[in-house]
Design a protein around this motif. Structure first.
Motif, PDB file in Angstrom:
ATOM      1  N   VAL A 389       0.850  -1.193   0.000  1.00  0.00           N
ATOM      2  CA  VAL A 389       0.000   0.000   0.000  1.00  0.00           C
ATOM      3  C   VAL A 389       0.887   1.246   0.000  1.00  0.00           C
ATOM      4  N   GLY A 390       0.579   2.148  -0.944  1.00  0.00           N
ATOM      5  CA  GLY A 390       1.375   3.363  -1.061  1.00  0.00           C
ATOM      6  C   GLY A 390       2.476   3.237  -2.106  1.00  0.00           C
ATOM      7  N   ARG A 391       2.727   1.986  -2.552  1.00  0.00           N
ATOM      8  CA  ARG A 391       3.759   1.807  -3.584  1.00  0.00           C
ATOM      9  C   ARG A 391       3.143   1.824  -4.969  1.00  0.00           C
ATOM     10  N   THR A 392       3.967   2.041  -5.964  1.00  0.00           N
ATOM     11  CA  THR A 392       3.513   1.969  -7.344  1.00  0.00           C
ATOM     12  C   THR A 392       4.113   0.720  -7.972  1.00  0.00           C
ATOM     13  N   LEU A 393       3.248  -0.154  -8.476  1.00  0.00           N
ATOM     14  CA  LEU A 393       3.723  -1.426  -9.030  1.00  0.00           C
ATOM     15  C   LEU A 393       3.326  -1.549 -10.494  1.00  0.00           C
ATOM     16  N   PRO A 394       4.215  -2.066 -11.323  1.00  0.00           N
ATOM     17  CA  PRO A 394       3.812  -2.359 -12.697  1.00  0.00           C
ATOM     18  C   PRO A 394       2.845  -3.556 -12.695  1.00  0.00           C
ATOM     19  N   VAL A 395       1.684  -3.361 -13.291  1.00  0.00           N
ATOM     20  CA  VAL A 395       0.672  -4.412 -13.274  1.00  0.00           C
ATOM     21  C   VAL A 395       0.345  -4.818 -14.701  1.00  0.00           C
ATOM     22  N   LEU A 396       0.493  -6.097 -14.996  1.00  0.00           N
ATOM     23  CA  LEU A 396       0.110  -6.619 -16.314  1.00  0.00           C
ATOM     24  C   LEU A 396      -1.375  -6.946 -16.275  1.00  0.00           C
ATOM     25  N   LEU A 397      -2.160  -6.223 -17.078  1.00  0.00           N
ATOM     26  CA  LEU A 397      -3.613  -6.392 -17.051  1.00  0.00           C
ATOM     27  C   LEU A 397      -3.986  -7.668 -17.804  1.00  0.00           C
ATOM     28  N   GLU A 398      -4.671  -8.577 -17.106  1.00  0.00           N
ATOM     29  CA  GLU A 398      -4.879  -9.920 -17.666  1.00  0.00           C
ATOM     30  C   GLU A 398      -6.290 -10.221 -18.117  1.00  0.00           C
ATOM     31  N   LYS A 399      -7.296  -9.772 -17.340  1.00  0.00           N
ATOM     32  CA  LYS A 399      -8.672 -10.166 -17.684  1.00  0.00           C
ATOM     33  C   LYS A 399      -9.682  -9.252 -16.991  1.00  0.00           C
ATOM     34  N   PRO A 400     -10.951  -9.300 -17.431  1.00  0.00           N
ATOM     35  CA  PRO A 400     -11.965  -8.493 -16.763  1.00  0.00           C
ATOM     36  C   PRO A 400     -12.124  -8.922 -15.313  1.00  0.00           C
ATOM     37  N   GLY A 401     -12.433  -7.971 -14.454  1.00  0.00           N
ATOM     38  CA  GLY A 401     -12.659  -8.282 -13.040  1.00  0.00           C
ATOM     39  C   GLY A 401     -14.104  -8.686 -12.821  1.00  0.00           C
ATOM     40  N   ARG A 402     -14.478  -8.796 -11.539  1.00  0.00           N
ATOM     41  CA  ARG A 402     -15.834  -9.227 -11.222  1.00  0.00           C
ATOM     42  C   ARG A 402     -16.864  -8.175 -11.627  1.00  0.00           C
ATOM     43  N   ASP A 403     -16.539  -6.909 -11.357  1.00  0.00           N
ATOM     44  CA  ASP A 403     -17.492  -5.840 -11.681  1.00  0.00           C
ATOM     45  C   ASP A 403     -17.203  -5.290 -13.068  1.00  0.00           C
ATOM     46  N   PRO A 404     -18.279  -4.792 -13.738  1.00  0.00           N
ATOM     47  CA  PRO A 404     -18.049  -4.182 -15.054  1.00  0.00           C
ATOM     48  C   PRO A 404     -17.114  -2.978 -14.912  1.00  0.00           C
ATOM     49  N   GLY A 405     -16.285  -2.763 -15.912  1.00  0.00           N
ATOM     50  CA  GLY A 405     -15.364  -1.631 -15.845  1.00  0.00           C
ATOM     51  C   GLY A 405     -14.154  -1.896 -14.979  1.00  0.00           C
ATOM     52  N   GLN A 406     -14.021  -3.157 -14.544  1.00  0.00           N
ATOM     53  CA  GLN A 406     -12.879  -3.490 -13.699  1.00  0.00           C
ATOM     54  C   GLN A 406     -11.990  -4.518 -14.391  1.00  0.00           C
ATOM     55  N   LEU A 407     -10.698  -4.410 -14.173  1.00  0.00           N
ATOM     56  CA  LEU A 407      -9.757  -5.386 -14.711  1.00  0.00           C
ATOM     57  C   LEU A 407      -8.918  -5.968 -13.569  1.00  0.00           C
ATOM     58  N   VAL A 408      -8.434  -7.197 -13.806  1.00  0.00           N
ATOM     59  CA  VAL A 408      -7.506  -7.796 -12.846  1.00  0.00           C
ATOM     60  C   VAL A 408      -6.187  -8.030 -13.551  1.00  0.00           C
ATOM     61  N   GLY A 409      -5.136  -7.677 -12.877  1.00  0.00           N
ATOM     62  CA  GLY A 409      -3.802  -7.931 -13.423  1.00  0.00           C
ATOM     63  C   GLY A 409      -2.924  -8.544 -12.361  1.00  0.00           C
ATOM     64  N   LYS A 410      -1.634  -8.677 -12.706  1.00  0.00           N
ATOM     65  CA  LYS A 410      -0.685  -9.258 -11.736  1.00  0.00           C
ATOM     66  C   LYS A 410       0.454  -8.292 -11.485  1.00  0.00           C
ATOM     67  N   SER A 411       0.839  -8.216 -10.219  1.00  0.00           N
ATOM     68  CA  SER A 411       2.028  -7.452  -9.849  1.00  0.00           C
ATOM     69  C   SER A 411       3.250  -8.317 -10.164  1.00  0.00           C
ATOM     70  N   PRO A 412       4.448  -7.757 -10.068  1.00  0.00           N
ATOM     71  CA  PRO A 412       5.646  -8.595 -10.269  1.00  0.00           C
ATOM     72  C   PRO A 412       5.701  -9.733  -9.254  1.00  0.00           C
TER      73      PRO A 412
END
Ligand code: 5AD
Ligand code: SF4
Length: 450
Positions: A389-412
């Motif tokens: 929390v408070g850090r900035t992480l590169p996130v690879l966006l992988e797929k839609p999330g549970r809610d519309p307009g949301q995406l899930v990705g992975k941190s390093p």
């Protein structure tokens, strides 16, 4: 002539290599007209891709076959046909025994036989009884897989580079079910990685039971280690991230550690199982290193790459494990500090040396130790996630999330990260400012409109 359309349902148990193998089986079957279905009810062929690593894996498979037998019978009553195949490590370990116990099974074949699936099916269709094949050398499979198509889905993919194991830890069935260590040649791997990149894959996880023992042919009469392979793979345009799993501490070479320091595409997350923190138990497990060796290795890796996150596997209740041995395991966990860890109660595997060891640990003791260990690991994992929390992480966006307009990705660090965004952003890496932490995931937002 186009083959008649048919459907295959593959149920996958166990590890990521089985996930990869299931995808390869679907690839091999596609030219025969088989498309994938997600339920056994409408399948013409059901493949159980089984796992033998722990617990009553074989029993689970037999009860699944029992359920499928009813479907098979109902299909036959309607004049149709459903074939049942058992693949994977239970198939390899049990062989003929499966068709003796479960006559409704049509095909049994081990992990080295997947490329021969069309021939095995043809034999079955030509009227042969149950077809059981567990005798293929690994090299044949690798050779044939080269021509396989790839079921290109998603932006993160697995790629098997090495299979089997020569380490013979005394608790483990892998050397028996997956066989001797075998590495795929570099060119095969590069070709597969280029195809993955062309299909939109951005992150590749290299798989092997002993992946850092990789020693594939470089095409020029020499062999190449995992560090060399990683270097070559990172030159493929489009491949932004590389990972590998599972590693053995004894094969953590200097050049691989150096790759973590010098190659930004190699993600700072390392799954490096130690299994136990007690030297007595490590010796009885035939791990070939002590707890101090492991700690020295971790120090060296962290000096090379200070922000690397560690993950591990632990077994509690290995034969002869005392309270004191178990306390040493808790200590190595405290000393290392894991971002995540998998822990298991020791499960005797028929045919392995540990299964015959005299002093087995009572089940209640294993339960108590597992609970204590998991409590410690969960606390470490929560603390690790909170630090984000408070850090900035590169996130690879992988797929839609549970809610519309949301995406899930992975941190390093393999953490799922929820951000807002539309599906057109899938495949991009965004710099996400982490604002929230859930039990197993993070949430954040990014500034620029990408
Ligand atoms: N019992 C319990 N856990 C086991 N593992 C392997 N064999 C056994 C067994 N017989 C665990 C090890 C290994 C992981 C894949 O599974 O921790 O690293
Ligand atoms: Fe099993 Fe891993 Fe040991 Fe090989 S190194 S025997 S796969 S636990």
């Amino acid at each position: 002539m186009e083959p008649a359309p048919r459907k295959v349902f593959v149920k996958t148990y166990g590890c990521q290599m089985n996930v990869y193998d299931s995808a390869r089986m679907r690839d091999v079957l596609a030219p025969l007209g088989y498309s994938e279905t997600t339920t056994p009810e409408d399948a013409d062929l059901v493949i159980l891709n089984t796992c033998h690593i722990r617990e009553k894996a074989a029993e689970k498979v037999y009860s699944e076959i029992g359920r499928l037998r009813r479907l098979k019978r109902a299909r036959a009553e309607q004049g149709g046909e459903m074939l049942i195949a058992v693949a994977g490590c239970v198939a390899q370990a049990e062989g003929e025994e499966i068709v003796r116990r479960a006559p409704s099974v049509d095909l049994v074949f081990g992990p080295q036989g997947y490329h021969r699936l069309p021939q095995l099916l043809a034999r079955k269709k030509s009227g042969e009884g149950p077809v059981v094949e567990t005798e293929f050398p690994a090299e044949d499979k690798f050779e044939t897989l080269r021509t396989g198509q790839l079921a290109g889905k998603g932006v993160a993919a697995f790629l098997t580079v090495q299979e089997g194991c020569d380490k013979f830890c005394t608790f483990c069935v892998v050397p028996y079910t997956r066989g001797a260590e075998a590495s795929r040649p570099r060119e095969q791997i590069m070709a597969e990685a280029r195809r993955l990149a062309a299909q939109g894959v951005r992150e590749i996880t290299l798989l092997g039971q002993n992946v850092n023992a990789y020693h594939g042919s470089d095409g020029g009469g020499r062999t190449m280690g995992l560090a060399g392979l990683v270097a070559e793979l990172s030159s493929i345009p489009g491949i932004e991230r590389l990972r590998y799993t599972t590693s053995h501490p004894r094969d953590m070479t200097e050049d691989l550690i150096a790759a973590h320091a010098g190659n930004p595409k190699l993600m700072p997350y390392l799954h490096l199982p130690v299994q136990s923190g007690s030297d007595t138990i490590l010796k009885a497990m035939n791990r070939g290193h002590t707890a101090a060796d492991y700690m020295r290795l971790i120090d060296k890796i962290r000096r090379a790459k200070p922000d690397i996150a560690m993950s591990g596997d632990f077994i509690v209740g290995f034969p002869g494990e005392t309270e004191k041995d178990f306390e040493s395991t808790l200590q190595i966990i405290r000393d290392t500090g894991y971002a995540s860890a998998f822990s298991f109660k020791y499960s005797p595997r028929p045919g392995t040396p540990a299964a015959d060891m005299a002093v087995q640990v009572p089940e209640a003791e294993k339960d108590a130790r597992l609970q204590a260990l998991q409590k410690l690991v969960t606390a470490q994992q929560t603390a690790f996630n909170r630090q984000m929390v408070g850090r900035t992480l590169p996130v690879l966006l992988e797929k839609p999330g549970r809610d519309p307009g949301q995406l899930v990705g992975k941190s390093p660090y393999l953490q799922p990260v929820h951000v807002s965004g539309g599906p057109h952003l899938i495949g991009m890496i965004v710099d996400a400012h982490i604002t929230g932490v859930g039990s197993n995931s993070l949430s954040g937002h990014y500034d620029q409109a990408v």
